[in-house]
Design an enzyme around this catalytic site. Structure first.
Site, PDB file in Angstrom:
ATOM      1  N   THR A 172      34.094  -5.657  72.874  1.00 55.10           N
ATOM      2  CA  THR A 172      32.966  -4.784  72.548  1.00 55.10           C
ATOM      3  C   THR A 172      32.554  -4.026  74.092  1.00 55.10           C
ATOM      4  OG1 THR A 172      30.703  -4.895  71.836  1.00 55.10           O
ATOM      5  CG2 THR A 172      31.338  -6.645  73.151  1.00 55.10           C
ATOM      6  N   CYS A 173      32.072  -2.983  73.843  1.00 53.76           N
ATOM      7  CA  CYS A 173      31.687  -2.091  74.915  1.00 53.76           C
ATOM      8  C   CYS A 173      30.426  -2.419  75.134  1.00 53.76           C
ATOM      9  CB  CYS A 173      31.898  -0.808  74.591  1.00 53.76           C
ATOM     10  SG  CYS A 173      31.538   0.460  75.908  1.00 53.76           S
ATOM     11  N   SER A 174      30.390  -3.435  75.752  1.00 58.16           N
ATOM     12  CA  SER A 174      28.755  -3.956  76.068  1.00 58.16           C
ATOM     13  C   SER A 174      28.918  -4.994  77.404  1.00 58.16           C
ATOM     14  CB  SER A 174      28.185  -4.528  74.770  1.00 58.16           C
ATOM     15  OG  SER A 174      26.697  -5.298  75.064  1.00 58.16           O
TER      16      SER A 174
END
Length: 102
Positions: A43-45
């Site tokens: 995830t890009c978080s």
């Protein structure tokens, strides 16, 4: 890093919607694997709710599954995975975990 204003647009309600969607997608992907299969969750978080917390909840709901952090030249351990961040790694924020189906 690319959209610094995003943190101001992410409301608690939107975060709840996104984490529910991520959990559903993770569950669907897990069902598609044969025993012994590998699933990489990315995830890009930087938020634990979308990263390590998501993997911990998945493991709690799916006995026998195992998680491991990938071997990467950047980043550092975070829960059962690996996190890259702009400050330490000069990348966008990411969380990565490798899951194995029993």
């Amino acid at each position: 890093r690319r959209n610094p204003e995003a943190r101001w647009r992410l409301t608690p309600r939107e975060l709840e919607r996104l984490t529910a969607l991520q959990a559903r997608l993770l569950g669907v992907a897990a069902e598609l694997l044969h025993p012994g299969g590998q699933l990489t969750y990315v995830t890009c978080s930087l938020l634990d709710e979308e990263g390590s917390g998501q993997v911990e909840a998945f493991l709690a709901a799916n006995p026998g599954w195992q998680a491991r952090a990938p071997e990467l030249p950047l980043g550092r351990p975070r829960g059962t995975g690996w996190r890259l961040d702009p400050l330490h790694d000069a990348t966008d924020g990411f969380f990565i975990a490798c899951l194995s189906k029993p």
